[in-house]
Motif scaffolding. Structure first.
Motif, PDB file in Angstrom:
ATOM      1  N   THR A  81       0.838  -1.199   0.000  1.00  0.00           N
ATOM      2  CA  THR A  81       0.000   0.000   0.000  1.00  0.00           C
ATOM      3  C   THR A  81       0.872   1.247   0.000  1.00  0.00           C
ATOM      4  OG1 THR A  81      -0.118   0.141   2.412  1.00  0.00           O
ATOM      5  CG2 THR A  81      -1.818  -1.189   1.299  1.00  0.00           C
ATOM      6  N   ALA A  87       0.447   3.601   1.909  1.00  0.00           N
ATOM      7  CA  ALA A  87       0.698   3.897   3.323  1.00  0.00           C
ATOM      8  C   ALA A  87       1.984   3.230   3.802  1.00  0.00           C
ATOM      9  CB  ALA A  87      -0.491   3.443   4.168  1.00  0.00           C
ATOM     10  N   GLY A  94       4.692   5.357   3.176  1.00  0.00           N
ATOM     11  CA  GLY A  94       4.601   6.628   3.880  1.00  0.00           C
ATOM     12  C   GLY A  94       3.750   7.672   3.188  1.00  0.00           C
ATOM     13  N   LEU A  95       3.053   7.275   2.127  1.00  0.00           N
ATOM     14  CA  LEU A  95       2.219   8.216   1.369  1.00  0.00           C
ATOM     15  C   LEU A  95       0.783   8.149   1.854  1.00  0.00           C
ATOM     16  CD1 LEU A  95       2.310  10.174  -1.120  1.00  0.00           C
ATOM     17  CD2 LEU A  95       1.452   8.254  -2.458  1.00  0.00           C
ATOM     18  N   ASP A  96       0.251   9.284   2.283  1.00  0.00           N
ATOM     19  CA  ASP A  96      -1.139   9.323   2.711  1.00  0.00           C
ATOM     20  C   ASP A  96      -2.037   9.807   1.573  1.00  0.00           C
ATOM     21  OD1 ASP A  96      -0.734  12.074   2.591  1.00  0.00           O
ATOM     22  OD2 ASP A  96      -0.800  12.367   4.757  1.00  0.00           O
ATOM     23  N   SER A  97      -3.329   9.895   1.843  1.00  0.00           N
ATOM     24  CA  SER A  97      -4.288  10.270   0.797  1.00  0.00           C
ATOM     25  C   SER A  97      -4.053  11.684   0.295  1.00  0.00           C
ATOM     26  CB  SER A  97      -5.725  10.109   1.302  1.00  0.00           C
ATOM     27  OG  SER A  97      -5.947  10.922   2.444  1.00  0.00           O
ATOM     28  N   LYS A 140      -4.858   2.295  -3.871  1.00  0.00           N
ATOM     29  CA  LYS A 140      -4.154   1.908  -2.646  1.00  0.00           C
ATOM     30  C   LYS A 140      -2.725   1.453  -2.872  1.00  0.00           C
ATOM     31  CE  LYS A 140      -7.782   2.538  -0.072  1.00  0.00           C
ATOM     32  NZ  LYS A 140      -7.902   3.834   0.532  1.00  0.00           N
TER      33      LYS A 140
END
Length: 89
Positions: free
Chosen positions: A34, A36, A39-42, A68
């Motif tokens: 994912t 996430a 370390g990448l958020d929305s 995702k």
């Protein structure tokens, strides 16, 4: 011309739009991890979508910011039609 987004370009976008340094080889080795996990958020993914829209001068697919994984994101943006119909004159 519809240039395909690569993992190297995605890694560069993650750096420029979200401030994350991710090795493209890591993306290639873990394409189903994912965002996430990298370390990448929305909000960061939304920044990447916005940057791509600015560069290409057209909107990205509606669900691009909801992807995702790197594999899902590349599959979606690389199969999007080059010209998206717009409303209005």
């Amino acid at each position: 011309m519809n240039a395909q987004l690569t993992l190297t370009e995605l890694a560069a976008l993650m750096k420029s739009a979200a401030g994350l340094t991710v090795d493209p080889k890591d993306l290639a080795n873990r394409p189903d991890a994912t965002f996430a996990e990298f370390g990448l958020d929305s909000l960061g993914l939304l920044g990447i979508v916005g940057e791509l829209e600015n560069r290409q001068g057209r909107p990205m697919p509606n669900d691009a910011e909801r992807c995702k994984t790197p594999r899902d994101f590349l599959a979606l943006v690389n199969t999007a039609p080059e010209s998206v119909p717009t409303t209005g004159a």
